[in-house]
Scaffold this motif. Structure first.
Motif, PDB file in Angstrom:
ATOM      1  N   UNK A  72       0.859  -1.173   0.259  1.00 11.74           N
ATOM      2  CA  UNK A  72       0.026  -0.107  -0.144  1.00 11.74           C
ATOM      3  C   UNK A  72       0.813   1.208   0.099  1.00 11.74           C
ATOM      4  N   UNK A  73       1.919   1.293   0.458  1.00  8.52           N
ATOM      5  CA  UNK A  73       2.880   2.324   0.681  1.00  8.52           C
ATOM      6  C   UNK A  73       3.317   2.572  -0.799  1.00  8.52           C
ATOM      7  N   UNK A  74       3.635   1.414  -1.412  1.00  7.15           N
ATOM      8  CA  UNK A  74       4.245   1.670  -2.707  1.00  7.15           C
ATOM      9  C   UNK A  74       3.186   2.259  -3.542  1.00  7.15           C
ATOM     10  N   UNK A  75       1.730   1.698  -3.305  1.00  8.28           N
ATOM     11  CA  UNK A  75       0.482   2.567  -4.164  1.00  8.28           C
ATOM     12  C   UNK A  75       0.472   4.039  -3.890  1.00  8.28           C
ATOM     13  N   UNK A  76       0.641   4.246  -2.851  1.00 11.75           N
ATOM     14  CA  UNK A  76       0.608   5.939  -2.333  1.00 11.75           C
ATOM     15  C   UNK A  76       1.858   6.463  -3.062  1.00 11.75           C
ATOM     16  N   UNK A  77       2.920   6.064  -2.896  1.00  7.75           N
ATOM     17  CA  UNK A  77       4.106   6.413  -3.670  1.00  7.75           C
ATOM     18  C   UNK A  77       3.860   6.625  -5.195  1.00  7.75           C
ATOM     19  N   UNK A  78       3.569   5.843  -5.646  1.00  6.78           N
ATOM     20  CA  UNK A  78       3.092   5.669  -7.081  1.00  6.78           C
ATOM     21  C   UNK A  78       2.022   6.600  -7.463  1.00  6.78           C
ATOM     22  N   UNK A  79       1.036   6.766  -6.894  1.00 11.34           N
ATOM     23  CA  UNK A  79       0.089   7.928  -7.221  1.00 11.34           C
ATOM     24  C   UNK A  79       0.648   9.091  -6.852  1.00 11.34           C
ATOM     25  N   UNK A  80       1.240   9.612  -6.091  1.00 10.59           N
ATOM     26  CA  UNK A  80       1.874  10.928  -5.727  1.00 10.59           C
ATOM     27  C   UNK A  80       2.829  11.266  -6.900  1.00 10.59           C
ATOM     28  N   UNK A  81       3.872  10.343  -6.985  1.00  6.08           N
ATOM     29  CA  UNK A  81       4.506  10.398  -8.313  1.00  6.08           C
ATOM     30  C   UNK A  81       4.112  10.698  -9.575  1.00  6.08           C
ATOM     31  N   UNK A  82       3.072   9.904  -9.890  1.00  6.63           N
ATOM     32  CA  UNK A  82       2.367  10.027 -11.042  1.00  6.63           C
ATOM     33  C   UNK A  82       1.740  11.227 -11.121  1.00  6.63           C
ATOM     34  N   UNK A  83       0.971  11.757 -10.020  1.00  6.90           N
ATOM     35  CA  UNK A  83       0.468  13.272 -10.083  1.00  6.90           C
ATOM     36  C   UNK A  83       1.297  14.257 -10.488  1.00  6.90           C
ATOM     37  N   UNK A  84       2.722  14.266  -9.658  1.00  6.01           N
ATOM     38  CA  UNK A  84       3.426  15.210  -9.662  1.00  6.01           C
ATOM     39  C   UNK A  84       4.033  15.400 -11.159  1.00  6.01           C
ATOM     40  N   UNK A  85       4.388  14.260 -11.711  1.00  6.12           N
ATOM     41  CA  UNK A  85       4.997  14.054 -13.115  1.00  6.12           C
ATOM     42  C   UNK A  85       3.967  14.330 -14.274  1.00  6.12           C
ATOM     43  N   UNK A  86       2.495  14.252 -13.949  1.00  5.83           N
ATOM     44  CA  UNK A  86       1.217  14.792 -14.898  1.00  5.83           C
ATOM     45  C   UNK A  86       1.342  16.283 -14.741  1.00  5.83           C
ATOM     46  N   UNK A  87       1.711  16.695 -13.470  1.00  4.02           N
ATOM     47  CA  UNK A  87       1.458  18.107 -13.528  1.00  4.02           C
ATOM     48  C   UNK A  87       2.747  19.083 -14.048  1.00  4.02           C
ATOM     49  N   UNK A  88       3.967  18.262 -14.026  1.00  2.61           N
ATOM     50  CA  UNK A  88       4.868  18.738 -15.017  1.00  2.61           C
ATOM     51  C   UNK A  88       4.755  18.884 -16.250  1.00  2.61           C
TER      52      UNK A  88
END
Length: 556
Positions: free
Chosen positions: A57-73
């Motif tokens: 689940x920690x990996x899922x949370x990290x994946x989501x936050x990483x994806x959100x940041x990269x999509x913003x950029x």
């Protein structure tokens, strides 16, 4: 006594609406947190924390936050130059470009991602068009490809916000900087950047939240590359054996906390970093005249963005829907309309279309009636109770749709013996109403705000009853807002995927689940034919709405 009776009459509708909204929205959300923190009838935060702290689940949370940041950029790289070109250069005169760049938003994200998959996969359309490219296109199936596809869907939000902000910067500010010797780069840093910070932050946070809440693209493309995020894991825990609603609820609670925190941050930035550039004093909009080479590069940029966001996915979807035998691909003579004919002759596809039309129409009608009642009741009695009703009705707008659906599954399953609505078509209608009620409330509120109170007072002064004033004055004035909300709900509900995939009764298909099932089972051409039909129906609905609105405006 008469005054007390009148007060009770004005309060009772609000209480009734609050009860309805509580059952629709608040109770399901309470069930999520209860499922996450209540164990054996007592509060147990350790269990929820243990689930969240699990490495998976920690990996899922990290994946989501990483994806959100990269999509913003990535969205920033696409949206900001495009917004500048459409606001300040010769391209601003081409109003049709604004419509073109809104098409990605109107396209269901799961359909666009399927188009990219068909184009880039092994022996896909790219390799058929460019045989000498080898396996180059297959490198698309990675984290970068997922970021690109999601960015191409959400960048219109940021682009529109930045375009409007850039257009409102008066020419005098930039000219003042130039007079004092500041070059373009310095003016960009010292004038543009500070003035646009608030708008950019709001747009970026909106993109981030929408990325976290998106289900279609992570489900179709993210699963293919083994990249799991909040929405896909919540869906997996809720639908795949062994079903674990505890994990699903815990992840949903984390997702709600992140989204609510981001909304609060957005409000803070709006208050602190916004500038009022439009006032009573007239201002001349700034314009940049590009040299021929710059003008050409601007058109090249616009064409590249349009090709990536619209051209490739739609080319893939339409061409695949016309291919007779996939093994022969794009060869001449291998095209047919048989897949479209099959859609209108096969009972399964006809039922899926009819079910989607029913769900979209029914939910739009109920939302229009309920949302209008909420606005009228809240406006008629302005107070804490009215604000509470309005706030609860807008709550789904701030929540990922999958979270509210999980809450509805838990709540209606818990009271199934009392109200046997779960696992029926009725629960789907309720879910759509809960999700899309904010659209009606916002559109009707916007229309209602333009009505002067003197009109209603005049109607009452001349002896009109409340029902007469509503039917002859209020309703005609807010009808356009109701119609706009109805049509927006119809368009979005018709193509909804996450709700149908989670709570549809057995053997009940809608357009979105039909497309997804045919795509996964190998009947890709049939699924893409349904996707084209889905886009055509929603586009036709939008055109009809614009036509009706335009006709009403001409009459008035």
């Amino acid at each position: 006594m008469r005054q007390l009776s009148a007060t009770r009459k004005s309060v009772l509708p609000l209480i009734g609406l609050l009860v309805i909204l509580g059952v629709l929205i608040v109770c399901p959300l309470i069930m999520i947190f209860a499922e996450a923190v209540i164990s054996d009838g007592r509060l147990d935060f350790s269990g929820a924390w243990a689930m969240i702290a699990d490495s998976g689940n920690l990996q899922t949370i990290w994946n989501s936050l990483r994806l959100g940041l990269c999509v913003v950029l990535c969205s920033t790289v696409i949206a900001v130059p495009t917004a500048y070109l459409l606001a300040r250069t010769q391209l601003a005169k081409r109003r049709w470009l604004d419509i073109i760049f809104m098409i990605p938003f109107m396209t269901p994200p799961y359909i666009a991602s399927m188009g990219w998959i068909l184009f880039m996969q092994k022996r896909g359309l790219f390799q058929q068009l460019f045989p000498s490219s080898g396996s180059f296109s297959e490198k698309f199936f990675c984290f970068g490809g997922l970021v690109l596809v999601m960015s191409l869907h959400v960048f219109p939000f940021l682009m529109t916000m930045m375009k409007n902000a850039i257009s409102n910067i008066p020419a005098s500010l930039e000219e003042s900087g130039a007079v004092f010797g500041a070059g373009f780069g310095r003016r960009l840093r010292k004038i543009f950047a500070p003035l646009l910070t608030g708008n950019y932050a709001i747009g970026a946070l909106l993109v981030f939240v929408k990325t976290l809440a998106e289900y279609g693209t992570p489900y179709t493309l993210g699963r293919r590359i083994g990249y799991y995020v909040f929405t896909t894991d919540i869906h997996r825990y809720s639908t795949t054996a062994p079903i674990d609603f505890g994990r699903s609820a815990s992840l949903s609670a984390v997702l709600v906390a992140i989204c609510m925190g981001l909304w609060l941050l957005q409000n803070h930035i709006t208050d602190r970093c916004s500038y009022r550039l439009v006032g009573g004093k007239g201002s001349r909009p700034a314009a940049t005249t590009l040299h021929p080479a710059g003008h050409l590069l601007a058109w090249v940029w616009a064409a590249v963005v349009a090709l990536a966001a619209i051209g490739i996915p739609y080319f893939s979807i339409i061409s695949t829907s016309l291919i007779h035998l996939r093994g022969y691909g794009l060869t001449p003579g291998n095209f047919t309309f048989a897949h479209y004919a099959e859609l209108f002759t096969t009972p399964k596809s006809l039922r899926a279309i009819q079910t989607s039309l029913f769900l979209a129409s029914a939910s739009a009608v109920i939302c229009s009636a309920l949302g209008t009642a909420v606005v009228l009741a809240a406006r008629r009695r302005k107070g804490k109770l009215g604000k509470a009703v309005e706030a609860v009705s807008l709550l789904p707008e701030m929540l990922p749709s999958i979270v509210l659906i999980i809450g509805m599954m838990l709540f209606w399953n818990a009271i199934y013996k009392t109200i046997p609505l779960y696992n029926t078509i009725g629960i789907m209608v309720l879910a759509y109403v809960a999700l899309y009620l904010p659209y009606t409330v916002q559109y009707v509120t916007s229309a209602f705000a333009q009505i002067n109170d003197s009109l209603m007072q005049a109607g009452r002064t001349f002896g009109g009853s409340p029902s007469y004033v509503f039917c002859r004055i209020t309703l005609p004035m807010i009808f356009k807002g109701i119609l706009s909300g109805w049509m927006m709900i119809f368009i979005i509900a018709f193509r909804e995927l996450v709700t149908a995939s989670l709570i549809a009764p057995p053997n009940v298909l809608v357009v979105s689940t039909y497309i997804n099932r045919e795509f996964e089972q190998g009947s890709v051409s049939l699924g893409m034919a349904m996707a084209v039909l889905c886009v055509l129906i929603t586009t036709a609905a939008l055109l009809i709405m614009n036509g009706l609105s335009g006709r009403k405006e001409r009459k008035t």
